[in-house]
Design an enzyme around this catalytic site. Structure first.
Site, PDB file in Angstrom:
ATOM      1  N   LEU A  81       0.850  -1.187   0.000  1.00 43.16           N
ATOM      2  CA  LEU A  81       0.000   0.000   0.000  1.00 43.16           C
ATOM      3  C   LEU A  81       0.886   1.238   0.000  1.00 43.16           C
ATOM      4  CD1 LEU A  81      -2.632  -1.370   2.501  1.00 43.16           C
ATOM      5  CD2 LEU A  81      -2.701  -1.378   0.005  1.00 43.16           C
ATOM      6  N   GLY A  82       0.369   2.324  -0.518  1.00 45.62           N
ATOM      7  CA  GLY A  82       1.164   3.552  -0.574  1.00 45.62           C
ATOM      8  C   GLY A  82       1.744   3.771  -1.959  1.00 45.62           C
ATOM      9  N   CYS A  83       1.497   2.827  -2.858  1.00 46.93           N
ATOM     10  CA  CYS A  83       1.966   2.960  -4.234  1.00 46.93           C
ATOM     11  C   CYS A  83       0.774   3.219  -5.136  1.00 46.93           C
ATOM     12  CB  CYS A  83       2.639   1.671  -4.697  1.00 46.93           C
ATOM     13  SG  CYS A  83       4.147   1.311  -3.816  1.00 46.93           S
ATOM     14  N   GLN A  84       0.956   4.112  -6.089  1.00 50.19           N
ATOM     15  CA  GLN A  84      -0.107   4.379  -7.042  1.00 50.19           C
ATOM     16  C   GLN A  84      -0.245   3.202  -8.007  1.00 50.19           C
ATOM     17  OE1 GLN A  84       0.476   7.850  -9.497  1.00 50.19           O
ATOM     18  NE2 GLN A  84      -1.720   8.198  -9.617  1.00 50.19           N
ATOM     19  N   SER A  85       0.884   2.662  -8.456  1.00 49.92           N
ATOM     20  CA  SER A  85       0.817   1.491  -9.328  1.00 49.92           C
ATOM     21  C   SER A  85       0.692   0.241  -8.454  1.00 49.92           C
ATOM     22  CB  SER A  85       2.054   1.410 -10.216  1.00 49.92           C
ATOM     23  OG  SER A  85       3.212   1.566  -9.459  1.00 49.92           O
TER      24      SER A  85
END
Length: 146
Positions: free
Chosen positions: A58-62
């Site tokens: 989590l915390g990633c756009q991709s």
């Protein structure tokens, strides 16, 4: 699951030094981005059955999936992304941290990010994703060493 491609160098410091040397070879950021994409293609393939919500970072756009294995003496990380540039960022992080002891991981700051000028050239969402990846690696090392 020790078919890891990492570590390539014998210490995290040597890995960071090698990364800095490789990136210094390229004159501008369009070439460096292309190199990052090429590195991402070298990530060992991750089996689709590991690409689950449970392994999502989590915390990633991709989309990014990461699976740790091992113990305090040697931690390996399998990871993948649906983004070419993010895959390259994962490759660099695994090159420094995967296949190392928890103590080595915890003792190593990701200096390569500043030394190759990455921080200045990543979008805020990619910077956040990279921070999330590095935090996950660090937290895993802390968890197995306690």
């Amino acid at each position: 699951m020790n078919d890891s491609a990492f570590p390539l160098e014998s210490t995290p410091a040597e890995a960071q030094s090698a990364i800095a040397e490789e990136f210094a070879f390229f004159g501008d950021w369009s070439e460096r981005y292309q190199y990052l994409i090429d590195l991402g293609r070298k990530l060992p393939p991750m089996p689709d059955e590991l690409k689950t919500e449970q392994h999502r970072l989590l915390g990633c756009q991709s989309m990014v999936w990461i699976v740790p294995s091992g113990d305090a003496s040697r931690l390996d990380f399998a990871a993948a992304s649906d983004s070419a540039i993010v895959s390259g960022l994962i490759y660099l992080a695994l090159r420094v941290y995967s296949g190392r002891s928890a103590a080595q991981i915890l003792a190593t700051d990701p200096d390569y990010i500043a030394s190759i000028g990455l921080a200045k050239h990543l979008s805020p969402t990619r910077s956040n994703g990279l921070a999330a990846l590095l935090a996950f690696i660090r937290e895993t090392a802390q968890r197995v060493s306690s």
